[in-house]
Design an enzyme around this catalytic site. Structure first.
Site, PDB file in Angstrom:
ATOM      1  NE  ARG A   1      -5.855 -14.225  -6.087  1.00  0.00           N
ATOM      2  CZ  ARG A   1      -6.930 -14.804  -5.537  1.00  0.00           C
ATOM      3  NH1 ARG A   1      -7.743 -14.086  -4.773  1.00  0.00           N
ATOM      4  NH2 ARG A   1      -7.198 -16.073  -5.739  1.00  0.00           N
TER       5      ARG A   1
ATOM      6  CG  HIS B   1      -5.856 -12.602   6.802  1.00  0.00           C
ATOM      7  ND1 HIS B   1      -4.812 -12.430   5.930  1.00  0.00           N
ATOM      8  CD2 HIS B   1      -6.852 -13.184   6.095  1.00  0.00           C
ATOM      9  CE1 HIS B   1      -5.145 -12.899   4.740  1.00  0.00           C
ATOM     10  NE2 HIS B   1      -6.388 -13.349   4.808  1.00  0.00           N
TER      11      HIS B   1
END
Ligand code: PAF
Length: 281
Positions: free
Chosen positions: A187, A37
């Site tokens: 995740r 990100h």
């Protein structure tokens, strides 16, 4: 960095930014930020005058029995990280405001969403395209940034932007990886120590496929068989899908030629990881 939750306030700020003639770079996320990100955000900051990022764990893109409730969240840490890359505005909408009672409008991209993650996670892409269309309407970005790790998502969103004549540039940046090659994902946090160690088999098998193609192997079944064999040797790994498709329509190929996407989803216990590489032969 401004932190905004209300949709009307966001729209007012965006209006002022636009009035000042500033370009807007946008990185939508579901939070629990990692280097993947941050690299999108750094590029958005470098290429635009004003950088907006959003954090919204979008209930609409999670199926029944998926990890919506458990999805990792750490707003305090995310806020620090967003500041560290010079984010100008962090947008944190609530599900109540995004999908008020009586909400009834959905965006669906057909065909491209039928295979790969679309087949394994029915309804997932309607959730993604609907929320991203709403976010694009709210933020009015000049450029929006997505990672290649979610290649199908990026291709589907590119198609939505094209088909709906959205006035923005969708930019896809390379997958950011851990030092052993595992694609970064929020995740990954779910993995046990042993699963984390074994999960590197995904990128290793994709790289092996690339080497086979470099050596002249063109038969898709042969390459898929080699990947299956390698992944099934890893403890706890279960292939959800493995596909070799073209990068235009995401349709399965029988021969490797031109540009193709090798995409895999592999489960380690309950954790489903995806990764892909693009080959050009
Ligand atoms: O890739 C994600 O994190 C999500 O699918 C996105 C694009 C933020 C939409 O909820």
């Amino acid at each position: 960095m401004q932190i905004i939750q209300e949709l009307t306030l966001l729209k007012k700020i965006i209006k002022d930014v636009k009035k000042d003639g500033l370009s807007i770079g946008f990185v939508p996320t579901m939070g629990f930020l990692h280097e993947g990100h941050l690299s999108l955000m750094r590029t958005a900051k470098a290429e635009n005058d004003f950088m907006v990022m959003s954090i919204f764990v979008n209930p609409l893109q999670f199926g029944v029995g998926e990890d919506y409730e458990d999805y990792p969240r750490d707003l305090e840490r995310d806020e620090k990280l967003a500041r560290s890359v010079g984010c100008d505005l962090m947008f944190l909408p609530s599900a109540k405001e995004m999908y008020p009672a009586g909400y009834a409008t959905f965006v669906k991209v057909e065909k491209l969403t039928e295979r790969l993650c679309g087949a394994s996670r029915p309804g997932h892409f309607i959730g993604v395209t609907t929320v991203v269309a709403k976010l694009f309407n709210l933020v009015s970005p000049d450029r929006a940034y997505f990672g290649q790790k979610d290649a199908q998502q990026a291709f589907v969103l590119r198609k939505m932007v094209q088909d709906l004549n959205m006035d923005l540039n969708l930019i896809i940046l390379p997958t950011t990886r851990e030092s052993d090659g595992l694609a970064m994902s929020s995740r990954n946090k779910y993995l046990t120590f042993e699963q984390r160690k074994n999960s590197v088999v995904i990128i290793e098998s994709l790289k092996m496929a690339e080497e086979l193609a470099d050596q002249g192997v063109r038969n898709v079944e042969e390459i898929k068989k080699a990947i299956y064999e390698k992944i099934s040797k890893a403890k706890d790994a279960r292939i959800d899908y493995l596909e070799i498709v073209d990068t235009e329509k995401l349709l399965p190929l029988t021969e490797i030629k031109g540009q193709c996407l090798i995409a895999a989803a592999v489960k380690f216990g309950k954790t489903r990881l995806i990764d892909n590489i693009i080959l050009e032969v």
